[in-house]
Design a protein around this motif. Structure first.
Motif, PDB file in Angstrom:
ATOM      1  N   GLU A 134       0.829  -1.211   0.000  1.00 29.55           N
ATOM      2  CA  GLU A 134       0.000   0.000   0.000  1.00 29.55           C
ATOM      3  C   GLU A 134       0.863   1.261   0.000  1.00 29.55           C
ATOM      4  O   GLU A 134       0.430   2.319  -0.445  1.00 29.55           O
ATOM      5  N   VAL A 135       2.087   1.136   0.534  1.00 33.70           N
ATOM      6  CA  VAL A 135       3.049   2.233   0.577  1.00 33.70           C
ATOM      7  C   VAL A 135       4.401   1.683   0.134  1.00 33.70           C
ATOM      8  O   VAL A 135       4.800   0.596   0.564  1.00 33.70           O
ATOM      9  N   ILE A 136       5.098   2.426  -0.729  1.00 35.35           N
ATOM     10  CA  ILE A 136       6.440   2.020  -1.164  1.00 35.35           C
ATOM     11  C   ILE A 136       7.437   3.101  -0.771  1.00 35.35           C
ATOM     12  O   ILE A 136       7.211   4.292  -1.022  1.00 35.35           O
ATOM     13  N   LEU A 137       8.531   2.674  -0.135  1.00 33.16           N
ATOM     14  CA  LEU A 137       9.628   3.561   0.227  1.00 33.16           C
ATOM     15  C   LEU A 137      10.716   3.432  -0.831  1.00 33.16           C
ATOM     16  O   LEU A 137      11.262   2.340  -1.042  1.00 33.16           O
ATOM     17  N   LEU A 138      11.012   4.522  -1.515  1.00 33.98           N
ATOM     18  CA  LEU A 138      12.047   4.539  -2.552  1.00 33.98           C
ATOM     19  C   LEU A 138      13.368   4.948  -1.917  1.00 33.98           C
ATOM     20  O   LEU A 138      13.527   6.074  -1.446  1.00 33.98           O
ATOM     21  N   ASP A 139      14.308   4.034  -1.928  1.00 39.75           N
ATOM     22  CA  ASP A 139      15.613   4.266  -1.311  1.00 39.75           C
ATOM     23  C   ASP A 139      16.579   4.853  -2.330  1.00 39.75           C
ATOM     24  O   ASP A 139      16.804   4.262  -3.393  1.00 39.75           O
ATOM     25  N   ASP A 140      17.134   6.016  -2.020  1.00 44.65           N
ATOM     26  CA  ASP A 140      18.138   6.673  -2.867  1.00 44.65           C
ATOM     27  C   ASP A 140      17.596   6.929  -4.273  1.00 44.65           C
ATOM     28  O   ASP A 140      18.198   6.529  -5.267  1.00 44.65           O
ATOM     29  N   ALA A 141      16.466   7.636  -4.342  1.00 44.25           N
ATOM     30  CA  ALA A 141      15.830   7.870  -5.642  1.00 44.25           C
ATOM     31  C   ALA A 141      15.554   9.345  -5.898  1.00 44.25           C
ATOM     32  O   ALA A 141      14.741   9.682  -6.760  1.00 44.25           O
ATOM     33  N   PHE A 142      16.222  10.240  -5.193  1.00 44.19           N
ATOM     34  CA  PHE A 142      15.933  11.665  -5.335  1.00 44.19           C
ATOM     35  C   PHE A 142      16.257  12.161  -6.744  1.00 44.19           C
ATOM     36  O   PHE A 142      15.566  13.024  -7.282  1.00 44.19           O
ATOM     37  N   GLN A 143      17.321  11.612  -7.349  1.00 42.65           N
ATOM     38  CA  GLN A 143      17.695  12.016  -8.709  1.00 42.65           C
ATOM     39  C   GLN A 143      16.970  11.203  -9.788  1.00 42.65           C
ATOM     40  O   GLN A 143      17.121  11.477 -10.968  1.00 42.65           O
ATOM     41  N   HIS A 144      16.187  10.215  -9.361  1.00 40.30           N
ATOM     42  CA  HIS A 144      15.509   9.356 -10.341  1.00 40.30           C
ATOM     43  C   HIS A 144      14.204  10.034 -10.746  1.00 40.30           C
ATOM     44  O   HIS A 144      13.125   9.701 -10.275  1.00 40.30           O
ATOM     45  N   ARG A 145      14.300  10.984 -11.672  1.00 40.65           N
ATOM     46  CA  ARG A 145      13.166  11.850 -12.001  1.00 40.65           C
ATOM     47  C   ARG A 145      12.094  11.157 -12.843  1.00 40.65           C
ATOM     48  O   ARG A 145      11.018  11.722 -13.051  1.00 40.65           O
ATOM     49  N   LYS A 146      12.359   9.939 -13.322  1.00 40.01           N
ATOM     50  CA  LYS A 146      11.330   9.228 -14.085  1.00 40.01           C
ATOM     51  C   LYS A 146      10.142   8.857 -13.204  1.00 40.01           C
ATOM     52  O   LYS A 146       9.053   8.583 -13.706  1.00 40.01           O
ATOM     53  N   VAL A 147      10.367   8.813 -11.896  1.00 39.53           N
ATOM     54  CA  VAL A 147       9.294   8.595 -10.929  1.00 39.53           C
ATOM     55  C   VAL A 147       9.082   9.887 -10.160  1.00 39.53           C
ATOM     56  O   VAL A 147      10.041  10.508  -9.699  1.00 39.53           O
ATOM     57  N   LYS A 148       7.829  10.282 -10.001  1.00 35.04           N
ATOM     58  CA  LYS A 148       7.516  11.454  -9.201  1.00 35.04           C
ATOM     59  C   LYS A 148       6.903  10.991  -7.884  1.00 35.04           C
ATOM     60  O   LYS A 148       5.720  10.657  -7.812  1.00 35.04           O
ATOM     61  N   ALA A 149       7.741  10.937  -6.862  1.00 32.12           N
ATOM     62  CA  ALA A 149       7.251  10.514  -5.546  1.00 32.12           C
ATOM     63  C   ALA A 149       6.316  11.572  -4.980  1.00 32.12           C
ATOM     64  O   ALA A 149       6.480  12.770  -5.238  1.00 32.12           O
ATOM     65  N   GLY A 150       5.363  11.122  -4.200  1.00 31.20           N
ATOM     66  CA  GLY A 150       4.437  12.073  -3.592  1.00 31.20           C
ATOM     67  C   GLY A 150       5.051  12.838  -2.442  1.00 31.20           C
ATOM     68  O   GLY A 150       4.580  13.925  -2.083  1.00 31.20           O
ATOM     69  N   PHE A 151       6.115  12.252  -1.827  1.00 26.26           N
ATOM     70  CA  PHE A 151       6.749  12.882  -0.670  1.00 26.26           C
ATOM     71  C   PHE A 151       8.245  12.625  -0.745  1.00 26.26           C
ATOM     72  O   PHE A 151       8.687  11.476  -0.806  1.00 26.26           O
ATOM     73  N   ASN A 152       9.035  13.699  -0.759  1.00 28.13           N
ATOM     74  CA  ASN A 152      10.494  13.601  -0.862  1.00 28.13           C
ATOM     75  C   ASN A 152      11.162  14.026   0.437  1.00 28.13           C
ATOM     76  O   ASN A 152      10.946  15.141   0.924  1.00 28.13           O
ATOM     77  N   ILE A 153      11.988  13.130   0.977  1.00 28.13           N
ATOM     78  CA  ILE A 153      12.790  13.431   2.167  1.00 28.13           C
ATOM     79  C   ILE A 153      14.240  13.557   1.711  1.00 28.13           C
ATOM     80  O   ILE A 153      14.841  12.589   1.220  1.00 28.13           O
ATOM     81  N   LEU A 154      14.799  14.743   1.853  1.00 30.90           N
ATOM     82  CA  LEU A 154      16.169  15.021   1.430  1.00 30.90           C
ATOM     83  C   LEU A 154      17.079  15.064   2.657  1.00 30.90           C
ATOM     84  O   LEU A 154      16.816  15.800   3.610  1.00 30.90           O
ATOM     85  N   LEU A 155      18.157  14.291   2.618  1.00 29.46           N
ATOM     86  CA  LEU A 155      19.095  14.235   3.728  1.00 29.46           C
ATOM     87  C   LEU A 155      20.365  15.001   3.387  1.00 29.46           C
ATOM     88  O   LEU A 155      20.845  14.961   2.253  1.00 29.46           O
ATOM     89  N   THR A 156      20.898  15.690   4.375  1.00 29.69           N
ATOM     90  CA  THR A 156      22.181  16.382   4.214  1.00 29.69           C
ATOM     91  C   THR A 156      22.930  16.276   5.537  1.00 29.69           C
ATOM     92  O   THR A 156      22.335  16.424   6.610  1.00 29.69           O
ATOM     93  N   ALA A 157      24.206  15.977   5.482  1.00 23.70           N
ATOM     94  CA  ALA A 157      24.964  15.679   6.694  1.00 23.70           C
ATOM     95  C   ALA A 157      25.447  16.957   7.388  1.00 23.70           C
ATOM     96  O   ALA A 157      25.926  17.892   6.739  1.00 23.70           O
ATOM     97  N   TYR A 158      25.324  16.970   8.698  1.00 24.21           N
ATOM     98  CA  TYR A 158      25.840  18.066   9.514  1.00 24.21           C
ATOM     99  C   TYR A 158      27.348  18.218   9.255  1.00 24.21           C
ATOM    100  O   TYR A 158      28.090  17.249   9.190  1.00 24.21           O
ATOM    101  N   GLY A 159      27.781  19.444   9.081  1.00 25.43           N
ATOM    102  CA  GLY A 159      29.195  19.697   8.804  1.00 25.43           C
ATOM    103  C   GLY A 159      29.532  19.642   7.332  1.00 25.43           C
ATOM    104  O   GLY A 159      30.650  20.010   6.932  1.00 25.43           O
ATOM    105  N   ASN A 160      28.574  19.191   6.507  1.00 26.46           N
ATOM    106  CA  ASN A 160      28.803  19.140   5.064  1.00 26.46           C
ATOM    107  C   ASN A 160      27.476  19.335   4.330  1.00 26.46           C
ATOM    108  O   ASN A 160      27.127  18.559   3.446  1.00 26.46           O
ATOM    109  N   ILE A 161      26.742  20.386   4.711  1.00 25.35           N
ATOM    110  CA  ILE A 161      25.424  20.590   4.108  1.00 25.35           C
ATOM    111  C   ILE A 161      25.585  20.989   2.638  1.00 25.35           C
ATOM    112  O   ILE A 161      26.591  21.575   2.241  1.00 25.35           O
ATOM    113  N   TYR A 162      24.588  20.650   1.856  1.00 24.39           N
ATOM    114  CA  TYR A 162      24.702  20.786   0.402  1.00 24.39           C
ATOM    115  C   TYR A 162      24.892  22.227  -0.063  1.00 24.39           C
ATOM    116  O   TYR A 162      25.466  22.469  -1.127  1.00 24.39           O
ATOM    117  N   THR A 163      24.433  23.209   0.707  1.00 27.26           N
ATOM    118  CA  THR A 163      24.564  24.606   0.289  1.00 27.26           C
ATOM    119  C   THR A 163      26.009  25.083   0.326  1.00 27.26           C
ATOM    120  O   THR A 163      26.337  26.125  -0.246  1.00 27.26           O
TER     121      THR A 163
END
Length: 335
Positions: A134-163
């Protein structure tokens, strides 16, 4: 390595342009993303490895497994198989990849675990099963734009944030930082336990979030016990051991063990290291081996290591956990 990255800086604009164009084509719907009429939650990052995707997926499994038929879908990095694979009792790191095997080993009675480099095919195949999720968790798929997930959780590590990073090959970003706009939730991972409110405010300011985005801070909880296939030992009972890691960044683990005043030497391999016959022979000379849960998945089938190989489990803790949980559960109810 730092010198090589400096030398490759002239290639950064090329990589930036190519990935930006690709994302723009998806944003303009020229390249197509497939949406689905059931909850798809994506866990990913902008950078290459080391942000804590696996423990986040496990957190979501524990949060949702009692309320929904649940599946995880991963690419199956470094597996030796092709196409769609559904985990079963005969699965190994070679057929699934180490992280999906870890999910299956821990949650096989509660969820389905599948791998497919073609995420759309993987989703469709899972939904054709008699006991479809009923629910699928997509692991490491943020760049996989062929699928549009309904909810995106973006992780960034403390001390090395993406900005504060660059795109490849000089930096670690797989795509420009503007890609973060696709996230509904941003989690700053691997934070110190004593992270102050001022530090949190400063990080949120640097992230420059959108009005629709939520920011959370997570930290790693290490277990006080290590486990083998047959037994467990308390950390404070360990004398002298070898730490074996094949993860993107072992610094946090090393610091934790040092704080425990444990005596160990460290064999540090690259992320998802494929242990060779020479590596195994070296490990056979060690009296006691402590490794990560992910590395354990690649090493546990070696009989020569059976009596000396242990792993240290980890879990994540979140600030404002009730709010995070509510966001996830509300999405699953409303999707």
């Amino acid at each position: 390595m730092k010198l090589i990255r400096k030398i490759t800086f002239p290639f950064v604009p090329i990589y930036y342009a190519v990935t930006s164009l690709r994302n723009k084509l998806y944003d303009l719907d020229i390249k197509k993303s497939v949406s689905y009429d059931f909850p798809l939650i994506c866990v990913g990052n902008l950078s290459v490895g080391g942000t804590g995707k696996t423990p986040m997926v496990e957190y979501l499994i524990n949060l949702l497994k009692h309320d929904y038929k649940l599946a995880t879908l991963s690419r199956g990095y470094k597996r030796k198989t092709k196409g769609f694979q559904l985990a079963n009792e005969t699965s190994s790191a070679n057929t699934l990849g180490d992280e999906p095997l870890q999910f299956y080993s821990k949650f096989k009675n509660d969820i389905l675990v599948a791998v497919d480099s073609d995420r759309n095919n993987g989703i469709k195949t899972l939904r054709l099963l008699e006991n479809k999720p009923e629910v699928i968790l997509l692991d490491d798929a943020f760049q996989h734009r062929k699928v549009k997930a309904g909810f995106n959780i973006l992780l960034t590590a403390y001390g090395n944030i993406y900005t504060e990073d660059f795109v490849l090959p000089t930096g670690n970003l797989r795509e420009p930082k503007i890609g973060a706009k696709r996230a509904h939730v941003i989690v700053v991972t691997k934070c110190p336990m004593d992270l102050s409110e001022n530090d949190k405010t400063s990080i949120i300011k640097k992230l420059n979030i959108k009005p629709y985005q939520h920011v959370f801070f997570s930290f790693i909880n290490y277990a006080e016990i290590v486990f083998s296939l047959e037994r467990s030992v308390k950390l404070n009972q360990l004398k002298d051991f070898t730490l074996v890691t094949g993860i993107a960044n072992a610094n946090t683990l090393v610091e934790f063990l040092k704080e425990k005043d444990l005596k160990f030497d460290h064999l540090n391999f690259n992320d998802h290291h494929d242990f060779s016959e020479t590596d195994i022979k070296e490990l056979e000379t060690k009296q006691l081996i402590i490794t990560t849960e992910k590395d354990f998945m690649r090493l546990k089938h070696y009989q020569s290591l059976k009596n000396k190989l242990f792993y240290l489990p980890i879990a994540i803790g979140l600030n404002n956990e009730p709010k995070f949980n509510k966001l996830i559960k509300d999405f699953c109810k409303e999707a």
